[in-house]
Design a protein around this motif. Sequence first.
Motif, PDB file in Angstrom:
ATOM      1  N   SER A  57       0.815  -1.219   0.000  1.00  0.00           N
ATOM      2  CA  SER A  57       0.000   0.000   0.000  1.00  0.00           C
ATOM      3  C   SER A  57       0.848   1.268   0.000  1.00  0.00           C
ATOM      4  O   SER A  57       0.335   2.369  -0.165  1.00  0.00           O
ATOM      5  N   PHE A 138      -5.486   0.377   5.469  1.00  0.00           N
ATOM      6  CA  PHE A 138      -4.487   0.183   4.421  1.00  0.00           C
ATOM      7  C   PHE A 138      -4.806  -1.022   3.537  1.00  0.00           C
ATOM      8  O   PHE A 138      -4.220  -1.177   2.473  1.00  0.00           O
ATOM      9  N   HIS A 139      -5.706  -1.899   4.003  1.00  0.00           N
ATOM     10  CA  HIS A 139      -6.032  -3.087   3.233  1.00  0.00           C
ATOM     11  C   HIS A 139      -6.773  -2.700   1.958  1.00  0.00           C
ATOM     12  O   HIS A 139      -7.736  -1.951   1.976  1.00  0.00           O
ATOM     13  N   ALA A 141      -5.693  -0.913  -0.290  1.00  0.00           N
ATOM     14  CA  ALA A 141      -5.260   0.389  -0.818  1.00  0.00           C
ATOM     15  C   ALA A 141      -4.102   0.171  -1.777  1.00  0.00           C
ATOM     16  O   ALA A 141      -2.974  -0.009  -1.371  1.00  0.00           O
ATOM     17  N   THR A 145       1.930   2.436  -5.920  1.00  0.00           N
ATOM     18  CA  THR A 145       3.147   1.679  -5.660  1.00  0.00           C
ATOM     19  C   THR A 145       3.911   1.492  -6.952  1.00  0.00           C
ATOM     20  O   THR A 145       3.340   1.213  -7.999  1.00  0.00           O
TER      21      THR A 145
END
Length: 202
Positions: A57, A138-139, A141, A145
């Motif tokens: 994330s 944050f899961h 997300a 990156t």
Amino acid sequence: MAVAATLHCLTGCAIGEMLGLVIGTAVGLSTGWTITISVSLAFFFGYLLSTLPLLKSGLALGAAFSLVLAADTVSIATMEVVDNAVMALIPGAMDAGLVNPVFWVGMMIAFTAAFVAAYPVNRYLLQRGKGHALTHEFHGAAAATTGARRYLPSFATSTLVAVLVAFLLGGLLVSVAAELGDGEGGSAPGHAAPAAAWSSGR
């Protein structure tokens, strides 16, 4: 969320537990050393599975690991205490050998007991904004990156649970088949001896 959080922790712990128990049983380590290895690996894999999504994330390694330590430690510790206590209390489970059904049935019982014990702990923490609540935002997300982070693995809890169940059932079926095979081969009443000898490295 509490169920999902508990299953998530359980899968990480189970990977480490099984690996530790398999190693300890295969080389004939004492119960104490086997439990030590299992607990260490359970914490390692439990933290690893929670850290990878955070890294993906966009969080830095230090920040991600600090967050996971705060979120998962109580849950993993609860599971480990219950899990290993149950395995140690089931007669013969720790010394059964990898091709003995007692070993695999014992692990199934121990993991079930660990889930039952950790669920109320995770529910309590979530209700107070702690535990997995710290990492939930944050899961999923997929922040911008780039580079290697984009290719970090992200395992769905349902997939991990399915693999865990399949592995346990597979181990049980193989051990039952080995027991039946020994019996049909005309072994004496102590037909489990070859399995025990193999698992202890002799």
